[in-house]
Design an enzyme around this catalytic site. Structure first.
Site, short mmCIF file in Angstrom:
data_model
loop_
_atom_site.label_atom_id
_atom_site.label_comp_id
_atom_site.label_asym_id
_atom_site.label_seq_id
_atom_site.Cartn_x
_atom_site.Cartn_y
_atom_site.Cartn_z
N ILE A 242 54.25 89.26 36.03
CA ILE A 242 54.35 89.54 37.46
C ILE A 242 53.26 88.81 38.23
CG2 ILE A 242 54.28 91.33 39.23
CD1 ILE A 242 55.34 93.30 37.16
N GLY B 147 45.28 87.58 37.78
CA GLY B 147 44.10 87.39 38.60
C GLY B 147 42.91 87.05 37.73
N VAL C 189 49.28 91.19 34.96
CA VAL C 189 50.26 92.27 35.07
C VAL C 189 51.61 91.75 34.59
CG1 VAL C 189 51.38 93.93 36.59
CG2 VAL C 189 49.01 93.24 37.03
N ASP D 42 40.33 96.51 49.57
CA ASP D 42 40.91 95.18 49.34
C ASP D 42 42.38 95.17 49.75
OD1 ASP D 42 40.92 92.50 48.64
OD2 ASP D 42 41.37 92.89 46.53
#
Length: 337
Positions: free
Chosen positions: A13, A16, A21, A130
């Protein structure tokens, strides 16, 4: 890596700096899931590992459907931790924004919905820190909520989130610069829920214009902003329909914390009122314009914005009498002959 625990991995998905993910499937429960795995280059860092696990525990404790829920936690054979979340299948607000700015009323409805989600998080005593379009997922809704949209915003990626009671003691500047409140950039711990209110305003402005109100590539850019500056006016976009939108966003995006709205739900009320006003003032044909530059590249369900759905209903209601009149005239003509 095809399997993690009992979860079959299907596709990546996102990735980072600290984690990846995956979309997975739970055969036991017969549901799609999202599996977040700590990156291997950070596995040996005790502080990063603890932050990763803290995110999972925090997301698990929050009792709101406006936040992605964690329901499992585990460890890979190589020692890396992972946690399993609900899979939210409507994409992200970043994907919506990648197709260009939205119709103004739609942008305000989305902004208000985001403010409601943030208010739910604050009710749990948590500051996100964030909020960006990439961290805002879309979940199909009943369409009965305020704005009548097909999707609701769900908050994800609470890796930087903290309990409000702890936030005032944080001294590390973290966040995404273009959506970061100035007080976060100072890194002196002097921020609270109003930092998230600022981010809601920045996202709403980006949805209306296609860009954040104050583009920043670094924390230095954030702190270099003139404390008395306001975001560029939206009058060139809205003309005489500007209403109170400039004032609302200027207060939301104020450099000084004390000049902002104290609560996210107060901001939501104001954005909803302006969205409703714009819809009432907008000509029918303008309301029927597509909200994306290229609708063929996005799911149909996402493209069905609140304004478009109401416009279609108004078109149907206003067109039916004319259709019946034409049908009756045609029948009379042919029968009469």
């Amino acid at each position: 890596m095809d399997v993690i625990g009992r979860y079959r991995l299907q596709s990546k998905i996102g990735a980072g700096a600290f984690a990846t993910v995956w979309r997975g499937y739970d055969d036991d429960l017969d549901v799609d899931v999202a599996v977040k795995v700590l990156a291997d280059n950070w596995a040996s860092r005790a502080d990063v590992r603890e932050r990763f696990l803290s995110e999972a525990r925090l997301m698990r404790r929050i009792a709101s459907d406006r936040v992605v829920r964690v329901f499992d936690l585990g460890q890979l054979p190589d020692g890396r931790p992972y946690f399993v979340m609900d899979f939210v299948d409507g994409g992200s607000l970043a994907e919506v924004l990648s197709h260009g700015p939205l119709e103004p009323a739609d942008a305000l409805w989305w902004g208000a919905d985001l403010a409601r989600a943030v208010a739910a998080l604050h009710d749990e005593g948590v500051v996100h820190r964030d909020i960006t379009p990439a961290n805002l997922l879309l979940r199909p809704s009943s369409g009965l909520e305020s704005g009548g949209g097909t999707h609701r915003i769900v908050l994800a990626d609470l890796g930087l989130a903290k309990r409000a009671a702890e936030a005032s003691g944080l001294t590390q500047a973290v966040g995404t610069p273009s959506y970061m409140a100035p007080e976060q950039g100072r890194g002196d711990g002097g921020f609270d829920e109003r930092a998230d209110v600022y981010a809601v305003g920045a996202v709403t402005y980006a949805l209306m214009t296609g860009r954040p109100p104050f583009v920043a590539s670094s924390i230095t850019d954030v702190l270099a902003r003139d404390p008395d500056s306001n975001p560029p006016s939206l009058r060139p976009l809205l003309h005489d329909s500007i209403g109170e939108i400039d004032e609302i966003l200027a207060r939301t995006l104020a450099f000084r914390v004390g000049d902002r709205w104290n609560r996210a739900d107060t901001l939501a009320d104001r954005l909803e009122a302006e969205a409703y006003r714009l819809e009432q003032e907008a000509p029918l044909l303008a309301a029927q314009r597509t909200i994306f530059n290229d609708v063929d590249q996005v799911p149909t369900t996402v493209a069905q914005s609140p304004t478009q759905r109401r416009a279609r209903r108004r078109w149907l209601y206003t067109s039916l009498p004319l259709l019946f009149l034409l049908a009756g005239t045609g029948a009379w003509y042919f029968v009469g002959r």
